[in-house]
Design an enzyme around this catalytic site. Structure first.
Site, PDB file in Angstrom:
ATOM      1  N   TYR A  30     -34.244  -9.898 -45.975  1.00 35.75           N
ATOM      2  CA  TYR A  30     -35.684  -9.607 -46.047  1.00 35.75           C
ATOM      3  C   TYR A  30     -36.220  -9.038 -44.750  1.00 35.75           C
ATOM      4  O   TYR A  30     -37.072  -8.159 -44.760  1.00 35.75           O
ATOM      5  CB  TYR A  30     -36.475 -10.858 -46.484  1.00 35.75           C
ATOM      6  CG  TYR A  30     -36.436 -11.009 -47.991  1.00 35.75           C
ATOM      7  CD1 TYR A  30     -37.236 -10.202 -48.796  1.00 35.75           C
ATOM      8  CD2 TYR A  30     -35.570 -11.890 -48.606  1.00 35.75           C
ATOM      9  CE1 TYR A  30     -37.182 -10.293 -50.187  1.00 35.75           C
ATOM     10  CE2 TYR A  30     -35.510 -11.991 -49.986  1.00 35.75           C
ATOM     11  CZ  TYR A  30     -36.323 -11.188 -50.778  1.00 35.75           C
ATOM     12  OH  TYR A  30     -36.256 -11.263 -52.142  1.00 35.75           O
ATOM     13  N   ASN A  54     -44.145  -3.364 -56.396  1.00 36.12           N
ATOM     14  CA  ASN A  54     -43.570  -3.212 -55.062  1.00 36.12           C
ATOM     15  C   ASN A  54     -44.074  -4.289 -54.121  1.00 36.12           C
ATOM     16  O   ASN A  54     -45.225  -4.720 -54.202  1.00 36.12           O
ATOM     17  CB  ASN A  54     -43.879  -1.828 -54.492  1.00 36.12           C
ATOM     18  CG  ASN A  54     -43.138  -0.744 -55.256  1.00 36.12           C
ATOM     19  OD1 ASN A  54     -42.234  -1.054 -56.032  1.00 36.12           O
ATOM     20  ND2 ASN A  54     -43.522   0.500 -55.052  1.00 36.12           N
ATOM     21  N   HIS A 113     -45.443  -8.824 -57.992  1.00 35.04           N
ATOM     22  CA  HIS A 113     -44.246  -9.476 -57.458  1.00 35.04           C
ATOM     23  C   HIS A 113     -44.428  -9.922 -56.014  1.00 35.04           C
ATOM     24  O   HIS A 113     -43.447 -10.130 -55.290  1.00 35.04           O
ATOM     25  CB  HIS A 113     -43.027  -8.552 -57.595  1.00 35.04           C
ATOM     26  CG  HIS A 113     -42.612  -8.356 -59.030  1.00 35.04           C
ATOM     27  ND1 HIS A 113     -41.830  -7.323 -59.462  1.00 35.04           N
ATOM     28  CD2 HIS A 113     -42.909  -9.079 -60.142  1.00 35.04           C
ATOM     29  CE1 HIS A 113     -41.654  -7.415 -60.783  1.00 35.04           C
ATOM     30  NE2 HIS A 113     -42.308  -8.463 -61.219  1.00 35.04           N
ATOM     31  N   ASN A 145     -40.932   9.648 -63.983  1.00 32.02           N
ATOM     32  CA  ASN A 145     -39.665   9.127 -63.484  1.00 32.02           C
ATOM     33  C   ASN A 145     -38.608  10.217 -63.655  1.00 32.02           C
ATOM     34  O   ASN A 145     -38.555  10.836 -64.706  1.00 32.02           O
ATOM     35  CB  ASN A 145     -39.274   7.871 -64.298  1.00 32.02           C
ATOM     36  CG  ASN A 145     -38.189   7.037 -63.629  1.00 32.02           C
ATOM     37  OD1 ASN A 145     -37.165   7.559 -63.203  1.00 32.02           O
ATOM     38  ND2 ASN A 145     -38.422   5.736 -63.542  1.00 32.02           N
ATOM     39  N   ALA A 205     -42.330  10.776 -57.885  1.00 30.41           N
ATOM     40  CA  ALA A 205     -43.682  10.343 -57.527  1.00 30.41           C
ATOM     41  C   ALA A 205     -44.344  11.322 -56.556  1.00 30.41           C
ATOM     42  O   ALA A 205     -45.493  11.732 -56.759  1.00 30.41           O
ATOM     43  CB  ALA A 205     -43.627   8.945 -56.921  1.00 30.41           C
TER      44      ALA A 205
HETATM   45  P1  NAD Z   1     -35.716  -0.343 -59.953  1.00 29.64           P
HETATM   46  O1  NAD Z   1     -34.949  -0.265 -58.669  1.00 29.64           O
HETATM   47  O2  NAD Z   1     -35.200  -1.180 -61.035  1.00 29.64           O
HETATM   48  O3  NAD Z   1     -35.887   1.135 -60.570  1.00 29.64           O
HETATM   49  C1  NAD Z   1     -36.320   2.211 -59.795  1.00 29.64           C
HETATM   50  C2  NAD Z   1     -36.760   3.330 -60.724  1.00 29.64           C
HETATM   51  O4  NAD Z   1     -37.323   4.361 -59.929  1.00 29.64           O
HETATM   52  C3  NAD Z   1     -35.624   3.967 -61.548  1.00 29.64           C
HETATM   53  O5  NAD Z   1     -36.034   4.082 -62.886  1.00 29.64           O
HETATM   54  C4  NAD Z   1     -35.456   5.352 -60.906  1.00 29.64           C
HETATM   55  O6  NAD Z   1     -35.077   6.338 -61.849  1.00 29.64           O
HETATM   56  C5  NAD Z   1     -36.858   5.609 -60.405  1.00 29.64           C
HETATM   57  N1  NAD Z   1     -36.958   6.542 -59.287  1.00 29.64           N
HETATM   58  C6  NAD Z   1     -36.050   6.799 -58.316  1.00 29.64           C
HETATM   59  N2  NAD Z   1     -36.544   7.696 -57.441  1.00 29.64           N
HETATM   60  C7  NAD Z   1     -37.796   8.007 -57.871  1.00 29.64           C
HETATM   61  C8  NAD Z   1     -38.817   8.870 -57.394  1.00 29.64           C
HETATM   62  N3  NAD Z   1     -38.639   9.567 -56.259  1.00 29.64           N
HETATM   63  N4  NAD Z   1     -39.980   8.952 -58.073  1.00 29.64           N
HETATM   64  C9  NAD Z   1     -40.160   8.243 -59.215  1.00 29.64           C
HETATM   65  N5  NAD Z   1     -39.228   7.408 -59.733  1.00 29.64           N
HETATM   66  C10 NAD Z   1     -38.049   7.286 -59.056  1.00 29.64           C
HETATM   67  O7  NAD Z   1     -37.207  -0.768 -59.530  1.00 29.64           O
HETATM   68  P2  NAD Z   1     -38.326  -1.594 -60.315  1.00 29.64           P
HETATM   69  O8  NAD Z   1     -38.410  -1.125 -61.723  1.00 29.64           O
HETATM   70  O9  NAD Z   1     -39.526  -1.560 -59.455  1.00 29.64           O
HETATM   71  O10 NAD Z   1     -37.812  -3.113 -60.415  1.00 29.64           O
HETATM   72  C11 NAD Z   1     -37.048  -3.807 -59.490  1.00 29.64           C
HETATM   73  C12 NAD Z   1     -37.774  -4.841 -58.610  1.00 29.64           C
HETATM   74  O11 NAD Z   1     -37.424  -4.465 -57.311  1.00 29.64           O
HETATM   75  C13 NAD Z   1     -39.266  -4.875 -58.575  1.00 29.64           C
HETATM   76  O12 NAD Z   1     -39.688  -6.104 -59.003  1.00 29.64           O
HETATM   77  C14 NAD Z   1     -39.692  -4.733 -57.100  1.00 29.64           C
HETATM   78  O13 NAD Z   1     -40.448  -5.836 -56.686  1.00 29.64           O
HETATM   79  C15 NAD Z   1     -38.409  -4.737 -56.351  1.00 29.64           C
HETATM   80  N6  NAD Z   1     -38.261  -3.696 -55.301  1.00 29.64           N
HETATM   81  C16 NAD Z   1     -39.344  -3.289 -54.581  1.00 29.64           C
HETATM   82  C17 NAD Z   1     -39.193  -2.304 -53.610  1.00 29.64           C
HETATM   83  C18 NAD Z   1     -40.417  -1.890 -52.823  1.00 29.64           C
HETATM   84  O14 NAD Z   1     -41.349  -2.674 -52.692  1.00 29.64           O
HETATM   85  N7  NAD Z   1     -40.475  -0.659 -52.317  1.00 29.64           N
HETATM   86  C19 NAD Z   1     -37.948  -1.714 -53.384  1.00 29.64           C
HETATM   87  C20 NAD Z   1     -36.847  -2.162 -54.143  1.00 29.64           C
HETATM   88  C21 NAD Z   1     -37.020  -3.144 -55.104  1.00 29.64           C
END
Ligand code: NAD
Ligand code: ZN
Length: 251
Positions: free
Chosen positions: A72, A106, A123, A223, A241
């Site tokens: 973390y 996020n 989350h 996506n 995005a």
């Molecule tokens: P995930 O990792 O499961 O999925 C990521 C998704 O983003 C995929 O579908 C992928 O195709 C898509 N993606 C990749 N690059 C992209 C872009 N440039 N623009 C748009 N889409 C793109 O993530 P999730 O669905 O958020 O779930 C996983 C858990 O992970 C969440 O609960 C979250 O809290 C946590 N998480 C958070 C962070 C953060 O806060 N930045 C980072 C990693 C994981």
């Protein structure tokens, strides 16, 4: 420059003209272009040898708190060193023009740093530290640098002496009530839901688009890859995005 698909431009225009609300649901893909890896991404560190699904659990914390805290701390460091991207910025700009509720999965603070008000961090947040045992909130100190290659002993609670954990929702834990209720309310009341950068595998958050749809909203997925939610979206835009969201401002 990429153009907004006509059906999505229409849906946005109809929402704005009809005075409808927009709800945006973001996931890890939202921050990918800021350099924050998604859970399904790959990266070069100690942690690439570990499965995030195994680290983001209370069981992992109890088995080896320094391993989990080190992970973390590395993630906090990544977020600190990152900047909001053009997609974060576009959502902040859009919210100045239309009623918009921002619901994020996020745990980073890039929406806020782009100038958005986040209505619900369903989350939790990396930086909202609390005691594992008594729940008391803590604020660090977190200023020492971690290089992402080490275990780090957790800080200790000043009230009870137990270890201080990150304020995120781990697998198997329930979502914070207030954030979840806000998210459900936003999904229920919106006319248009934009689902950005989420794989749609983590419930209950992944149920929000279907909820919005049952209440009459048009659901748009942004996506680059197909997801578990693609089939239930009214429109999909295979873009990222940072590329897609700024285009919405031109509608
Ligand atoms: P995930 O990792 O499961 O999925 C990521 C998704 O983003 C995929 O579908 C992928 O195709 C898509 N993606 C990749 N690059 C992209 C872009 N440039 N623009 C748009 N889409 C793109 O993530 P999730 O669905 O958020 O779930 C996983 C858990 O992970 C969440 O609960 C979250 O809290 C946590 N998480 C958070 C962070 C953060 O806060 N930045 C980072 C990693 C994981
Ligand atoms: Zn305590």
């Amino acid at each position: 420059m990429e153009r907004v698909p006509a059906a999505i431009a229409d849906a946005l225009q109809r929402t704005i003209e009809g005075g409808g609300r927009i709800c945006v649901l973001t996931g890890a893909g939202m921050s990918a272009e800021s350099g924050i890896p998604t859970f399904r991404g790959t990266h070069d560190s100690l942690w690439s040898r570990f499965d995030p699904m195994q680290l983001a659990r209370a069981e992992a914390w109890c088995a080896d708190p320094a391993l989990v805290w080190g992970w973390y701390r590395w993630r906090m460091q990544l977020v600190r060193d990152a900047q909001p991207n053009a997609g974060h910025q576009a959502l902040a700009d859009l919210a100045r023009r239309v009623p918009l509720a921002l619901v994020t999965q996020n745990v980073d603070d890039l929406h806020e740093r782009a100038g958005s008000t986040v209505d619900a961090h369903v989350h939790g947040s990396l930086f909202a530290l609390r005691c594992f045992a008594c729940g008391r909130t803590h604020h660090g100190p977190l200023d020492d640098y971690v290089d992402g290659q080490q275990k780090v002993a957790p800080l200790r609670c000043t009230a009870c002496g137990d270890a201080i954990r990150p304020g995120v929702v781990w697998f198997g834990e329930s979502l914070p009530d207030e954030a979840w209720n806000t998210a459900v309310d936003a999904a229920t009341r919106c006319a248009l839901m934009l689902v950005v950068g989420t794989s749609g595998l983590v419930y209950p958050a992944a149920g929000l688009p279907a909820l919005a749809r049952r209440h009459g909203a048009t659901v748009v997925e942004i996506n680059p890859e197909p997801t578990a939610l693609s089939a239930e979206a009214d429109h999909v835009w295979r873009s990222t995005a940072a590329q897609a969201l700024p285009q919405l401002l031109a509608v």
